[in-house]
Scaffold this motif. Structure first.
Motif, PDB file in Angstrom:
ATOM      1  N   VAL A   3       0.517  -0.990   0.426  1.00 34.54           N
ATOM      2  CA  VAL A   3      -0.382  -0.391   0.423  1.00 34.54           C
ATOM      3  C   VAL A   3       0.504   1.006  -0.269  1.00 34.54           C
ATOM      4  O   VAL A   3       1.558   1.639   0.932  1.00 34.54           O
ATOM      5  N   PHE A   4       0.687   2.038  -1.380  1.00 35.26           N
ATOM      6  CA  PHE A   4       1.025   3.316  -1.158  1.00 35.26           C
ATOM      7  C   PHE A   4       0.555   4.350  -0.477  1.00 35.26           C
ATOM      8  O   PHE A   4      -1.026   4.888  -0.864  1.00 35.26           O
ATOM      9  N   PHE A   5       1.007   5.514  -0.132  1.00 34.40           N
ATOM     10  CA  PHE A   5       0.466   6.049   0.533  1.00 34.40           C
ATOM     11  C   PHE A   5       1.375   7.962   0.122  1.00 34.40           C
ATOM     12  O   PHE A   5       2.561   7.912   0.126  1.00 34.40           O
ATOM     13  N   CYS A   6       0.319   8.563  -0.608  1.00 40.74           N
ATOM     14  CA  CYS A   6       0.572  10.193  -1.170  1.00 40.74           C
ATOM     15  C   CYS A   6      -0.313  11.299   0.031  1.00 40.74           C
ATOM     16  O   CYS A   6      -1.615  10.387   0.226  1.00 40.74           O
ATOM     17  N   ALA A   7       0.256  12.618  -0.265  1.00 40.33           N
ATOM     18  CA  ALA A   7      -0.988  13.784   0.759  1.00 40.33           C
ATOM     19  C   ALA A   7      -1.267  15.287  -0.005  1.00 40.33           C
ATOM     20  O   ALA A   7       0.279  15.143  -0.394  1.00 40.33           O
ATOM     21  N   ASP A   8      -1.482  15.852  -0.081  1.00 39.38           N
ATOM     22  CA  ASP A   8      -1.645  16.838  -0.801  1.00 39.38           C
ATOM     23  C   ASP A   8      -0.537  18.188   0.257  1.00 39.38           C
ATOM     24  O   ASP A   8      -0.392  19.029  -0.161  1.00 39.38           O
ATOM     25  N   THR A   9      -0.895  17.720   1.038  1.00 39.18           N
ATOM     26  CA  THR A   9      -0.075  18.535   2.116  1.00 39.18           C
ATOM     27  C   THR A   9       1.080  17.543   3.361  1.00 39.18           C
ATOM     28  O   THR A   9       0.685  16.359   3.211  1.00 39.18           O
ATOM     29  N   THR A  10       2.457  17.692   3.875  1.00 37.92           N
ATOM     30  CA  THR A  10       3.097  16.901   4.606  1.00 37.92           C
ATOM     31  C   THR A  10       2.379  16.888   5.986  1.00 37.92           C
ATOM     32  O   THR A  10       1.604  17.926   6.276  1.00 37.92           O
ATOM     33  N   CYS A  11       2.250  15.848   5.965  1.00 36.35           N
ATOM     34  CA  CYS A  11       1.704  14.936   7.339  1.00 36.35           C
ATOM     35  C   CYS A  11       2.483  13.547   7.991  1.00 36.35           C
ATOM     36  O   CYS A  11       3.069  13.406   7.125  1.00 36.35           O
ATOM     37  N   VAL A  12       2.200  13.501   9.147  1.00 32.60           N
ATOM     38  CA  VAL A  12       2.661  12.821   9.914  1.00 32.60           C
ATOM     39  C   VAL A  12       1.676  11.277  10.043  1.00 32.60           C
ATOM     40  O   VAL A  12       0.851  11.922   9.139  1.00 32.60           O
ATOM     41  N   PHE A  13       1.620  10.681   9.883  1.00 27.30           N
ATOM     42  CA  PHE A  13       1.408   9.035   9.418  1.00 27.30           C
ATOM     43  C   PHE A  13       1.429   7.653  10.569  1.00 27.30           C
ATOM     44  O   PHE A  13       2.743   7.658  10.925  1.00 27.30           O
ATOM     45  N   PHE A  14       0.275   7.295  11.317  1.00 28.28           N
ATOM     46  CA  PHE A  14       0.583   5.993  12.000  1.00 28.28           C
ATOM     47  C   PHE A  14      -0.715   5.238  11.276  1.00 28.28           C
ATOM     48  O   PHE A  14      -1.112   5.149  10.944  1.00 28.28           O
ATOM     49  N   VAL A  15       0.247   4.054  11.921  1.00 29.05           N
ATOM     50  CA  VAL A  15      -0.592   2.843  11.732  1.00 29.05           C
ATOM     51  C   VAL A  15      -0.809   1.941  13.321  1.00 29.05           C
ATOM     52  O   VAL A  15      -0.326   1.569  14.398  1.00 29.05           O
ATOM     53  N   ASN A  16      -2.494   2.024  13.692  1.00 27.50           N
ATOM     54  CA  ASN A  16      -2.550   1.150  15.056  1.00 27.50           C
ATOM     55  C   ASN A  16      -1.663   2.438  15.837  1.00 27.50           C
ATOM     56  O   ASN A  16      -1.376   1.347  17.055  1.00 27.50           O
ATOM     57  N   GLY A  17      -1.625   3.428  15.610  1.00 27.02           N
ATOM     58  CA  GLY A  17      -1.091   4.584  16.695  1.00 27.02           C
ATOM     59  C   GLY A  17      -0.140   4.309  16.702  1.00 27.02           C
ATOM     60  O   GLY A  17       1.031   5.009  17.322  1.00 27.02           O
ATOM     61  N   MET A  18       0.714   3.266  15.581  1.00 21.60           N
ATOM     62  CA  MET A  18       2.678   3.406  15.951  1.00 21.60           C
ATOM     63  C   MET A  18       2.963   4.417  14.598  1.00 21.60           C
ATOM     64  O   MET A  18       2.488   4.314  13.581  1.00 21.60           O
ATOM     65  N   LEU A  20       4.713   6.100  11.546  1.00 25.45           N
ATOM     66  CA  LEU A  20       5.722   5.419  11.097  1.00 25.45           C
ATOM     67  C   LEU A  20       6.309   6.245   9.815  1.00 25.45           C
ATOM     68  O   LEU A  20       7.220   6.115   8.781  1.00 25.45           O
ATOM     69  N   GLY A  21       6.342   7.291   9.479  1.00 25.19           N
ATOM     70  CA  GLY A  21       7.174   8.770   9.191  1.00 25.19           C
ATOM     71  C   GLY A  21       6.379   9.302   8.444  1.00 25.19           C
ATOM     72  O   GLY A  21       4.822   9.987   8.787  1.00 25.19           O
ATOM     73  N   VAL A  23       4.313  11.462   5.440  1.00 20.89           N
ATOM     74  CA  VAL A  23       3.870  11.564   4.014  1.00 20.89           C
ATOM     75  C   VAL A  23       3.454  12.366   3.087  1.00 20.89           C
ATOM     76  O   VAL A  23       3.291  13.730   3.917  1.00 20.89           O
ATOM     77  N   ASP A  24       4.262  12.791   2.002  1.00 21.28           N
ATOM     78  CA  ASP A  24       3.422  14.030   1.269  1.00 21.28           C
ATOM     79  C   ASP A  24       3.208  13.261  -0.296  1.00 21.28           C
ATOM     80  O   ASP A  24       2.445  12.360  -0.093  1.00 21.28           O
ATOM     81  N   ALA A  25       3.821  14.272  -1.354  1.00 19.29           N
ATOM     82  CA  ALA A  25       3.319  14.170  -2.225  1.00 19.29           C
ATOM     83  C   ALA A  25       4.059  12.410  -3.023  1.00 19.29           C
ATOM     84  O   ALA A  25       3.660  13.050  -4.032  1.00 19.29           O
ATOM     85  N   PHE A  26       5.229  11.739  -2.691  1.00 21.88           N
ATOM     86  CA  PHE A  26       6.081  11.299  -2.894  1.00 21.88           C
ATOM     87  C   PHE A  26       5.458  10.574  -2.246  1.00 21.88           C
ATOM     88  O   PHE A  26       4.893  10.509  -0.928  1.00 21.88           O
ATOM     89  N   GLU A  27       5.349   8.827  -3.121  1.00 21.81           N
ATOM     90  CA  GLU A  27       4.521   8.210  -1.998  1.00 21.81           C
ATOM     91  C   GLU A  27       5.434   6.916  -1.549  1.00 21.81           C
ATOM     92  O   GLU A  27       6.580   7.015  -1.842  1.00 21.81           O
ATOM     93  N   ARG A  28       4.918   7.075  -0.207  1.00 20.60           N
ATOM     94  CA  ARG A  28       5.651   5.475   0.579  1.00 20.60           C
ATOM     95  C   ARG A  28       4.557   4.776   0.874  1.00 20.60           C
ATOM     96  O   ARG A  28       4.031   4.620   0.864  1.00 20.60           O
ATOM     97  N   SER A  29       5.585   3.542   0.993  1.00 17.70           N
ATOM     98  CA  SER A  29       4.467   2.116   1.129  1.00 17.70           C
ATOM     99  C   SER A  29       4.928   1.668   1.807  1.00 17.70           C
ATOM    100  O   SER A  29       5.635   1.634   3.277  1.00 17.70           O
ATOM    101  N   VAL A  30       4.415   0.477   2.693  1.00 19.68           N
ATOM    102  CA  VAL A  30       4.250  -0.467   3.898  1.00 19.68           C
ATOM    103  C   VAL A  30       3.952  -1.758   3.616  1.00 19.68           C
ATOM    104  O   VAL A  30       2.335  -1.779   2.360  1.00 19.68           O
ATOM    105  N   GLU A  31       3.869  -2.416   4.239  1.00 19.69           N
ATOM    106  CA  GLU A  31       3.686  -3.472   3.784  1.00 19.69           C
ATOM    107  C   GLU A  31       1.953  -3.488   4.792  1.00 19.69           C
ATOM    108  O   GLU A  31       2.132  -4.071   5.683  1.00 19.69           O
ATOM    109  N   LEU A  32       0.156  -3.981   4.211  1.00 25.30           N
ATOM    110  CA  LEU A  32      -0.519  -4.411   5.175  1.00 25.30           C
ATOM    111  C   LEU A  32      -1.135  -4.909   4.814  1.00 25.30           C
ATOM    112  O   LEU A  32      -1.663  -5.333   3.432  1.00 25.30           O
TER     113      LEU A  32
END
Length: 293
Positions: A3-18, A20-21, A23-32
């Motif tokens: 799963v790749f994530f990108c966003a229109d504005t820079t933000c911090v990303f949490f999965v189940n409260g943890m 992960l780093g 996220v902005d206009a450049f995609e970041r990926s994680v196995e979910l």
């Protein structure tokens, strides 16, 4: 799944409260695994958090403000529905035009309240309209900001909403619109009382070798004649291109310069990305072939 994530504005990303780093206009990926129903949260400074549960239902029908792009066995989650954290209602201006009352306000989002003989309508607008000027455009209302414009009917229907600069006002509206494509196309488009009219390409750069294939597919979206791009053997078949390629909405780069991803709408906010390989011979496109997912 990847799963790749990108966003229109820079933000911090949490999965189940943890955490992960970022996220902005450049995609970041994680196995979910969607079967796990993981809880995702994106926080951007000055905006309310965007939260959702990434499960099978989410992949079938994402909430407003989130778009999904499926390609191969992966998906890209594009988050764009950020709302200002300040919940206070601010009225920016109020104006009566053509027997209707227009009120522009901000409460998390930019909202135009339109009260006319046809009823009362609330119309959401991008934040670029926070500073805009209203006027009449024939039977419609024209809103202009420094970077965008909108044409809205007295029935609340948005007839046009785009980046660009308005150059002619009245019943006939003309605007110059940047396409943000690889060749830097700018088009001039007209509307007559909200109906789209002529569209002409004003300027573009020469394609670079690394983006030649991408520029070709983008030219099809602007309505340009594809023949100058095609080899003598392929040019007679140019009329079949749209039938072969289908109704794609965008063209995107892949990891290979000769392979381009074409974006097709599956349903609202859900898209499929299909890959096409282009063979170039002596500076012309000699073949286009769909790649297996």
């Amino acid at each position: 799944m990847r799963v790749f994530f990108c966003a229109d504005t820079t933000c911090v990303f949490f999965v189940n409260g943890m955490y992960l780093g970022a996220v902005d206009a450049f995609e970041r990926s994680v196995e979910l695994d969607p079967a796990d129903g993981v809880f995702c949260e994106l926080k951007a400074a000055g905006y309310a958090p965007v939260r959702f549960c990434l499960d099978e239902d989410f992949l079938f029908s994402p909430p407003e403000g989130v778009e999904l792009y499926f390609f191969g066995g992966a998906v890209c989650v594009h988050v764009q529905g950020f709302v200002r954290a300040d919940p206070c209602l601010r009225v920016l201006w109020q104006k009566r035009l053509g027997g209707a009352l227009l009120t522009l306000c901000v409460q998390g989002r930019v909202m135009l309240n339109l009260e006319s003989a046809r009823g009362f309508f609330q119309i959401g607008l991008p934040f670029s309209f926070e500073e805009c000027v209203p006027s009449r455009a024939g039977e419609l209302f024209l809103l202009e900001s420094r970077t965008a414009f909108a044409l809205i009917g007295d029935d609340g229907e948005v007839r046009a909403l785009s980046e660009g600069r308005v150059t002619e006002r009245g019943a006939r509206v003309t605007a110059e619109i940047p396409l943000h494509d690889s060749l830097g196309h700018i088009v001039r488009r007209t509307w007559e009382n909200g109906a789209a009219g002529d569209c002409a390409v004003l300027s573009a750069r020469e394609p670079a070798e690394a983006t030649f294939a991408l520029a070709f597919f983008e030219s099809l979206l602007t309505g340009s004649d594809p023949e100058p791009w095609l080899s003598p053997s392929l040019a007679p078949k140019k009329g079949l291109l749209r039938q072969f390629l289908g109704d794609f909405r965008r063209a995107v780069l892949t990891e290979k310069t000769d392979v381009v991803g074409l974006v097709y709408a599956r349903k609202p906010r859900v898209f499929d990305v299909r890959r096409f390989r282009v063979t170039v011979e002596e500076g012309k496109i000699a073949n286009i072939a769909a790649e297996e997912p």
